[in-house]
Design a protein around this motif. Structure first.
Motif, PDB file in Angstrom:
ATOM      1  N   SER A 359      -6.154  -0.794   3.337  1.00  0.00           N
ATOM      2  CA  SER A 359      -6.804   0.379   2.716  1.00  0.00           C
ATOM      3  C   SER A 359      -6.544   1.298   1.213  1.00  0.00           C
ATOM      4  N   ARG A 360      -5.677   0.099   0.406  1.00  0.00           N
ATOM      5  CA  ARG A 360      -5.422   0.236  -0.262  1.00  0.00           C
ATOM      6  C   ARG A 360      -6.226  -0.774  -1.311  1.00  0.00           C
ATOM      7  N   ASP A 362      -9.231  -1.435  -0.189  1.00  0.00           N
ATOM      8  CA  ASP A 362     -10.072  -1.289  -0.546  1.00  0.00           C
ATOM      9  C   ASP A 362     -10.908  -0.323  -1.433  1.00  0.00           C
ATOM     10  N   THR A 363      -9.593   0.670  -1.736  1.00  0.00           N
ATOM     11  CA  THR A 363      -9.214   1.646  -2.339  1.00  0.00           C
ATOM     12  C   THR A 363      -9.789   1.390  -3.954  1.00  0.00           C
ATOM     13  N   GLN A 366     -13.022   0.419  -4.538  1.00  0.00           N
ATOM     14  CA  GLN A 366     -14.390   1.066  -5.005  1.00  0.00           C
ATOM     15  C   GLN A 366     -14.347   2.097  -6.660  1.00  0.00           C
TER      16      GLN A 366
END
Length: 390
Positions: A359-360, A362-363, A366
């Motif tokens: 998740s980190r 992917d952040t 982006q």
């Protein structure tokens, strides 16, 4: 002759299949949760980059110890990408440690106590592994091979032990110093009576106390009250949170039952006067008296986690002491159940950590970055991005 060949083939197949099972935690998640593993990878990658002339103004400082794992990674980098290189290197370290520890336990016990392989597997993926101290970890595994060879020394075994000792030194000097001390004690123990051995053991403990006091006065050292908890090595199983105390208590109960069984079969006096018990006492007291950290004058960084690392050696020494016990079938099943619980906890916690890192990542992906950075990142594999991100 055919029967021996068949048994030999079956034995080799057993070791191969067991090794594959032991390596499952190295491959069951997208990333190995190994703390300093990323530092090892970065050092190996940077060394290769400097050697190929990719960087100007950077020089390598040569050192003779605490580098074997990086050298292994650097060699694998020449053939594989970062992801496969790290997994293969860690797999080699795990197998070196597990089978070295099992060989040592088997030699001390005079047989192959397969039920204790569950304990060894737990310790192999314990605190030292998850801290990522793989040079130390690899050195300790090599040192167990040395101890297995020199438990009943011959010229041929000594010839094998010497190159292993050199490799252990290149990996990390701390386990080798511990091994040299144990080998010296073994040499003395084979040549003296039980009474003299008891005196030497007491003198060794007093010497360790004196060294402990000297370090406290001469060097900047930190000693923590929790050191007493690591005297058995069971602190290695306490990883992410409090639920691992279930594993710790399970192992403690199983060890207690095996110790009572060994005491009942061999007698308390014979057990206490035996070399395996005295090695455990010396190693345990050494861990208790070792400082948590030492700041050596003239060195920019401290030597940390000394006692916590060496408690892994104490845990395997306890396994060696208990290897000659003949536990009941319920105790054998209990050890296997404790191992299943430990690796079940481990799989769940590592899965959560990998999900968080995904998740980190992917952040970060982006976020708006320059177009040139997008082009460069497209040429880098996910495993290489992970190397720098972790």
């Amino acid at each position: 002759m055919s029967v021996k060949t068949s048994n030999g083939s079956a034995g080799r197949l057993t070791y191969v299949l067991t090794s594959l099972l032991l390596l499952a935690p190295c491959y069951w998640q997208p990333r190995i949760q190994g703390g300093d593993l990323t530092s090892h990878m970065y050092n190996a990658w940077l060394t290769q980059w400097i050697e190929t002339g990719g960087s100007e103004g950077l020089l390598m400082v040569r050192q003779t110890t605490n580098v074997l794992f990086e050298l292994l990674l650097a060699g694998l980098f020449r053939v594989f990408n970062a992801e496969f290189a790290q997994r293969i290197a860690v797999s080699i370290a795990v197998l070196t440690f597990v089978w070295g520890a099992f060989a040592f336990v088997s030699v001390v016990a005079g047989r192959r106590p397969w039920h204790l392989l569950s304990c060894i597997a737990i310790f192999a993926y314990g605190w030292v592994f998850h801290m990522g101290f793989f040079s130390f970890y690899l050195s300790l595994g090599l040192c167990f091979w040395i101890l297995a060879l020199l438990w009943q020394p011959t010229r041929r075994r000594l010839a094998w032990a010497i190159p292993l000792g050199l490799m252990a030194y290149v990996a990390h000097v701390l386990p080798l110093l511990w091994t040299v001390g144990l080998v010296a004690y073994l040499w003395m123990a084979r040549r003296t009576s039980e009474r003299v051995r008891a005196y030497v053991t007491s003198a060794s403990l007093l010497l360790m106390v004196a060294v402990h006091l000297w370090i406290g006065r001469s060097l900047f050292a930190a000693v923590s009250p929790r050191d007493m908890r690591i005297a058995t090595g069971l602190d290695q199983v306490w990883l992410f949170d409090g639920k691992y105390y279930v594993v710790l208590v399970g192992l403690l109960l199983a060890w207690g039952l095996m110790f009572l069984e060994e005491m009942h079969s061999s007698g308390a006096r014979r057990l206490v006067n035996g070399v395996p018990f005295q090695i455990c006492i010396i190693s345990a007291m050494g861990v208790v008296l070792l400082p948590v950290a030492v700041l050596i004058p003239g060195v920019n960084h401290a030597l940390v986690y000394i006692a916590e690392r060496m408690s892994l050696g104490v845990a395997i020494c306890v396994c060696a002491l208990l290897g000659s016990a003949q536990p009941r079938m319920q105790v054998r099943y209990a050890l296997f159940l404790v191992a299943l619980i430990f690796f079940g906890f481990l799989y769940g916690d590592e899965r959560k950590r990998n999900s968080y890192e995904d998740s980190r990542q992917d952040t970060v992906a982006q976020m708006e970055v320059p177009a040139a950075s997008h082009a460069a990142s497209g040429a880098i594999s996910r495993s290489n991005r992970t190397m720098f991100w972790r």
